[in-house]
Motif scaffolding. Sequence first.
Motif, PDB file in Angstrom:
ATOM      1  N   ASP A  64       0.825  -1.208   0.000  1.00 57.84           N
ATOM      2  CA  ASP A  64       0.000   0.000   0.000  1.00 57.84           C
ATOM      3  C   ASP A  64       0.863   1.263   0.000  1.00 57.84           C
ATOM      4  OD1 ASP A  64      -2.429  -1.296  -0.074  1.00 57.84           O
ATOM      5  OD2 ASP A  64      -2.725  -1.282   2.089  1.00 57.84           O
ATOM      6  N   SER A  65       1.950   1.236   0.768  1.00 58.44           N
ATOM      7  CA  SER A  65       2.833   2.406   0.821  1.00 58.44           C
ATOM      8  C   SER A  65       3.388   2.727  -0.554  1.00 58.44           C
ATOM      9  CB  SER A  65       3.982   2.157   1.808  1.00 58.44           C
ATOM     10  OG  SER A  65       3.506   1.991   3.120  1.00 58.44           O
ATOM     11  N   TYR A  66       3.848   1.705  -1.278  1.00 54.99           N
ATOM     12  CA  TYR A  66       4.386   1.947  -2.619  1.00 54.99           C
ATOM     13  C   TYR A  66       3.295   2.450  -3.567  1.00 54.99           C
ATOM     14  CZ  TYR A  66       9.041   0.083  -1.824  1.00 54.99           C
ATOM     15  OH  TYR A  66      10.331  -0.097  -1.380  1.00 54.99           O
ATOM     16  N   ALA A  67       2.088   1.950  -3.409  1.00 54.24           N
ATOM     17  CA  ALA A  67       0.995   2.421  -4.258  1.00 54.24           C
ATOM     18  C   ALA A  67       0.752   3.902  -4.024  1.00 54.24           C
ATOM     19  CB  ALA A  67      -0.269   1.618  -3.969  1.00 54.24           C
ATOM     20  N   PHE A  68       0.726   4.320  -2.762  1.00 56.61           N
ATOM     21  CA  PHE A  68       0.458   5.716  -2.448  1.00 56.61           C
ATOM     22  C   PHE A  68       1.620   6.621  -2.841  1.00 56.61           C
ATOM     23  CE2 PHE A  68      -2.305   3.952   1.185  1.00 56.61           C
ATOM     24  CZ  PHE A  68      -3.303   3.642   0.271  1.00 56.61           C
ATOM     25  N   MET A  69       2.822   6.054  -2.941  1.00 59.30           N
ATOM     26  CA  MET A  69       3.974   6.830  -3.396  1.00 59.30           C
ATOM     27  C   MET A  69       4.047   6.899  -4.921  1.00 59.30           C
ATOM     28  SD  MET A  69       7.160   5.982  -0.836  1.00 59.30           S
ATOM     29  CE  MET A  69       6.968   4.201  -0.723  1.00 59.30           C
ATOM     30  N   ARG A  70       2.980   6.458  -5.585  1.00 56.06           N
ATOM     31  CA  ARG A  70       2.931   6.434  -7.051  1.00 56.06           C
ATOM     32  C   ARG A  70       4.099   5.635  -7.627  1.00 56.06           C
ATOM     33  NH1 ARG A  70      -0.274   9.452 -10.388  1.00 56.06           N
ATOM     34  NH2 ARG A  70      -0.785  10.927  -8.747  1.00 56.06           N
ATOM     35  N   ASN A  71       4.304   4.461  -7.076  1.00 52.67           N
ATOM     36  CA  ASN A  71       5.352   3.554  -7.540  1.00 52.67           C
ATOM     37  C   ASN A  71       4.720   2.209  -7.844  1.00 52.67           C
ATOM     38  OD1 ASN A  71       7.549   1.880  -7.924  1.00 52.67           O
ATOM     39  ND2 ASN A  71       8.741   2.742  -6.235  1.00 52.67           N
ATOM     40  N   PRO A  72       3.964   2.109  -8.943  1.00 45.51           N
ATOM     41  CA  PRO A  72       3.259   0.861  -9.238  1.00 45.51           C
ATOM     42  C   PRO A  72       4.188  -0.318  -9.486  1.00 45.51           C
ATOM     43  CG  PRO A  72       3.159   2.346 -11.116  1.00 45.51           C
ATOM     44  CD  PRO A  72       3.737   3.134  -9.987  1.00 45.51           C
ATOM     45  N   ASP A  73       5.410  -0.059  -9.977  1.00 44.61           N
ATOM     46  CA  ASP A  73       6.338  -1.156 -10.229  1.00 44.61           C
ATOM     47  C   ASP A  73       6.648  -1.917  -8.941  1.00 44.61           C
ATOM     48  OD1 ASP A  73       7.268  -0.696 -13.190  1.00 44.61           O
ATOM     49  OD2 ASP A  73       7.276   1.268 -12.238  1.00 44.61           O
ATOM     50  N   SER A  74       6.960  -1.187  -7.876  1.00 46.84           N
ATOM     51  CA  SER A  74       7.231  -1.842  -6.600  1.00 46.84           C
ATOM     52  C   SER A  74       5.939  -2.342  -5.956  1.00 46.84           C
ATOM     53  CB  SER A  74       7.941  -0.883  -5.645  1.00 46.84           C
ATOM     54  OG  SER A  74       9.218  -0.545  -6.140  1.00 46.84           O
ATOM     55  N   ALA A  75       4.854  -1.589  -6.119  1.00 47.45           N
ATOM     56  CA  ALA A  75       3.584  -2.011  -5.547  1.00 47.45           C
ATOM     57  C   ALA A  75       3.156  -3.358  -6.096  1.00 47.45           C
ATOM     58  CB  ALA A  75       2.506  -0.961  -5.815  1.00 47.45           C
ATOM     59  N   VAL A  76       3.313  -3.568  -7.383  1.00 47.13           N
ATOM     60  CA  VAL A  76       2.935  -4.840  -8.004  1.00 47.13           C
ATOM     61  C   VAL A  76       3.723  -5.999  -7.404  1.00 47.13           C
ATOM     62  CG1 VAL A  76       3.176  -6.155 -10.139  1.00 47.13           C
ATOM     63  CG2 VAL A  76       2.033  -3.949 -10.172  1.00 47.13           C
ATOM     64  N   VAL A  77       5.024  -5.793  -7.167  1.00 46.21           N
ATOM     65  CA  VAL A  77       5.876  -6.851  -6.611  1.00 46.21           C
ATOM     66  C   VAL A  77       5.327  -7.326  -5.272  1.00 46.21           C
ATOM     67  CG1 VAL A  77       8.162  -7.375  -5.675  1.00 46.21           C
ATOM     68  CG2 VAL A  77       7.944  -6.082  -7.813  1.00 46.21           C
ATOM     69  N   TYR A  78       4.941  -6.386  -4.419  1.00 47.90           N
ATOM     70  CA  TYR A  78       4.516  -6.767  -3.072  1.00 47.90           C
ATOM     71  C   TYR A  78       3.046  -7.152  -3.020  1.00 47.90           C
ATOM     72  CZ  TYR A  78       9.103  -5.490  -1.519  1.00 47.90           C
ATOM     73  OH  TYR A  78      10.468  -5.465  -1.353  1.00 47.90           O
ATOM     74  N   TYR A  79       2.204  -6.555  -3.880  1.00 44.01           N
ATOM     75  CA  TYR A  79       0.820  -7.015  -3.937  1.00 44.01           C
ATOM     76  C   TYR A  79       0.748  -8.458  -4.432  1.00 44.01           C
ATOM     77  CZ  TYR A  79      -1.441  -2.502  -2.989  1.00 44.01           C
ATOM     78  OH  TYR A  79      -1.897  -1.355  -2.392  1.00 44.01           O
ATOM     79  N   LYS A  80       1.645  -8.828  -5.312  1.00 48.14           N
ATOM     80  CA  LYS A  80       1.678 -10.220  -5.799  1.00 48.14           C
ATOM     81  C   LYS A  80       1.926 -11.180  -4.635  1.00 48.14           C
ATOM     82  CE  LYS A  80       4.103 -13.330  -9.009  1.00 48.14           C
ATOM     83  NZ  LYS A  80       2.866 -13.941  -9.491  1.00 48.14           N
ATOM     84  N   LYS A  81       2.818 -10.802  -3.720  1.00 48.15           N
ATOM     85  CA  LYS A  81       3.069 -11.638  -2.543  1.00 48.15           C
ATOM     86  C   LYS A  81       1.875 -11.628  -1.597  1.00 48.15           C
ATOM     87  CE  LYS A  81       8.073 -10.851  -2.683  1.00 48.15           C
ATOM     88  NZ  LYS A  81       9.267 -10.333  -1.944  1.00 48.15           N
ATOM     89  N   VAL A  82       1.215 -10.483  -1.532  1.00 48.22           N
ATOM     90  CA  VAL A  82       0.079 -10.359  -0.617  1.00 48.22           C
ATOM     91  C   VAL A  82      -1.063 -11.279  -1.027  1.00 48.22           C
ATOM     92  CG1 VAL A  82      -1.747  -8.808   0.152  1.00 48.22           C
ATOM     93  CG2 VAL A  82       0.623  -8.020   0.135  1.00 48.22           C
ATOM     94  N   VAL A  83      -1.428 -11.281  -2.318  1.00 48.89           N
ATOM     95  CA  VAL A  83      -2.590 -12.056  -2.755  1.00 48.89           C
ATOM     96  C   VAL A  83      -2.332 -13.554  -2.671  1.00 48.89           C
ATOM     97  CG1 VAL A  83      -3.481 -10.225  -4.220  1.00 48.89           C
ATOM     98  CG2 VAL A  83      -1.887 -11.898  -5.194  1.00 48.89           C
ATOM     99  N   GLU A  84      -1.097 -13.955  -2.462  1.00 50.84           N
ATOM    100  CA  GLU A  84      -0.782 -15.368  -2.263  1.00 50.84           C
ATOM    101  C   GLU A  84      -0.903 -15.785  -0.807  1.00 50.84           C
ATOM    102  OE1 GLU A  84       3.138 -15.641  -3.864  1.00 50.84           O
ATOM    103  OE2 GLU A  84       2.466 -15.637  -5.968  1.00 50.84           O
ATOM    104  N   GLN A  85      -1.122 -14.831   0.084  1.00 50.06           N
ATOM    105  CA  GLN A  85      -1.259 -15.139   1.502  1.00 50.06           C
ATOM    106  C   GLN A  85      -2.603 -15.797   1.771  1.00 50.06           C
ATOM    107  OE1 GLN A  85      -0.798 -11.448   3.617  1.00 50.06           O
ATOM    108  NE2 GLN A  85       1.283 -11.092   2.889  1.00 50.06           N
ATOM    109  N   PRO A  86      -2.661 -16.738   2.703  1.00 54.95           N
ATOM    110  CA  PRO A  86      -3.959 -17.338   3.052  1.00 54.95           C
ATOM    111  C   PRO A  86      -4.830 -16.340   3.805  1.00 54.95           C
ATOM    112  CG  PRO A  86      -2.245 -18.118   4.541  1.00 54.95           C
ATOM    113  CD  PRO A  86      -1.546 -17.323   3.470  1.00 54.95           C
TER     114      PRO A  86
END
Length: 640
Positions: A64-86
């Motif tokens: 979320d922090s990277y998304a709000f910093m207008r850094n979608p490249d980094s946001a995508v990397v960590y959101y990908k890990k997030v959606v894999e969480q149970p």
Amino acid sequence: MRLRNYLLTSIILLTSLPVLAQYGSQKKADNLFNKFSFVSAAQVYHNLIEKDFNADYATRQLADSYAFMRNPDSAVVYYKKVVEQPNVPIAYYYNYAQALRGVKAYKESRVWLKRYKKAGGEINDEKFLKDSDFINSIFNAKQQYFLTDVNFNSKYSDFGAYEHDGHIYFASSRNTGVSTKHIYGWNEEPFLDIYVTDKSVNDSIIDHKSKLKGDINTIYHEGPITITKDGKTIFFSRNNFSKNVLGKDEEGMTNLKIYKASLIEDEWTNIEELPFNSNDFSNGHPALNNDGTKLYFASNMPDGFGGTDIYYVDINNDGSFGKPQNLGNVVNTDKNERFPFINNEGVLFFSSDGHPGLGLLDIFGTVSDKDNNIISVLNLGVPVNSSKDDFSFFMNEDGLSGYFASNRNGGIGSDDIYAYDRIPQLKIEGTITDITTNTPVPNAMVTLLDSNNKEIARLETDDDGNYEINIDRDTDYIINIKKDNYIEDTRQVSSKGLENKVRSITADFNLNRIVKKVTPITELYPIYFDFNKFDIRRDGTVELDRIVNLMMNTYPSMIIKIESHTDSRGSSKYNDKLSLDRANATYKYLVDKGVDPNRITEYKGYGEQKLTNDCDDTMDCTEEQHQANRRTQFIVIKME
């Protein structure tokens, strides 16, 4: 032990008492995140992930922090890990889809948007989803602000609420109690004055007696204001009016200027005009940064981007002012930017009708990079913003509450002040006690697990047996308690169904000590009672005297509890009372014989709930069978 279950929905926060350094770091990161200081928050979340401390949660916050910093490249990397969480909240499917749009991965974005809808997510505004600015889409994916009415609005214009040292200052055109009324021709309302009210006083009657004391208010417009931290200096807007002379520009228009005043003996006096004012343009809406080194304001001075822009000036150590600096085109547009406010983390909020919004003036927050350069703005969304004018935003130091003004439908006057709360951090807290002694159990290990028994966090209770862990909303948990020489305890806890204003749920635990067999005594024998009586029989006194001797002489640390029962004859209500009378009689006998009452943890009646045989109301039993149920039993809690 009584467990209160509550519920919630919001940004996810996980922290605990600062027993370990990581918990302190978690709390620091969350506080920074709440106050829009995303760069600093991201650095701490990275450290937590590296130390594998609450890593799932920290990864969500980092994305979320990277998304709000207008850094979608980094946001995508960590959101990908997030959606894999149970058991991840489905809002992150939506966030991931929006971040993917930010890197132009439109096909994959649609896949995750469909997963979000299939999981129960609602998508109502298709136009908003097509907005190329994914950061606002993520930020406003779910409601973050909740409004409460204030009780001091009037039928006129009220705005600019500013809280300082337990008082609320605001500008108002009310004229209650004023004998001479000056009317502003523009809107046929009285001119604005600055009022102050005690925050703790629940009083909606604010009249001329509540006007700011001193020389600030005049027959023309004053407000809004900002005050230095020491409370001794105030900056305020006023019509160009000084020494009873109304100033005008070449076209005969009166502009706004910024003035300051000093607090002397509870009155504001020594009015001074700031040196960068001009008769030819307006300066207004002053706002100080946290350390008082910069003054922000709105101005239509020449060479801006159009309309009114946000500027700042440096305040030097000697009290002098630097040259006004325009904040640039990330903040300012060719329309109007007004009402700046700086929170205690240095984040700028302002109103604008030039940035994409819901209509007229909307309130925006800014996002800065690691060098404190403003790189983007965030529309605060509904319900802060509406289709009408929304302005004069203020945030308290907690980052979770404050005020703004709006002329939206449903208000009392032309402009009204609204109070807001952001969804607060939710925590689970409790106390671990020894069930026998009712004393705290320090250093007990508290482990928080998800519904699949995956460990989320762990910590030890403090010296008073207390623990505290911040948890996600709308989530099921398991709490496990362990302590040497105690029986392990595990409970299910839920944060589902809780109102947004709730900040904590409580889960207390009473631990039983493990009883070690250090004596040849394996049991204390029951005593029996006659039908429909609670008198201690002669045969009962024999066993009771034996128990007295054991507790007072042989085993001076032995602790017991008393459970009394009846047979099934008679009503359940009557038998409950009869069994309690038997428990009381037994307890009284032991105490009268010298047993310390603190060594009897409980004396309780169970009525006919725990029959030793099948002699309930459906059976035809002998008197001997009924006698077996009319008893008091003794349970050894501790013998060492």
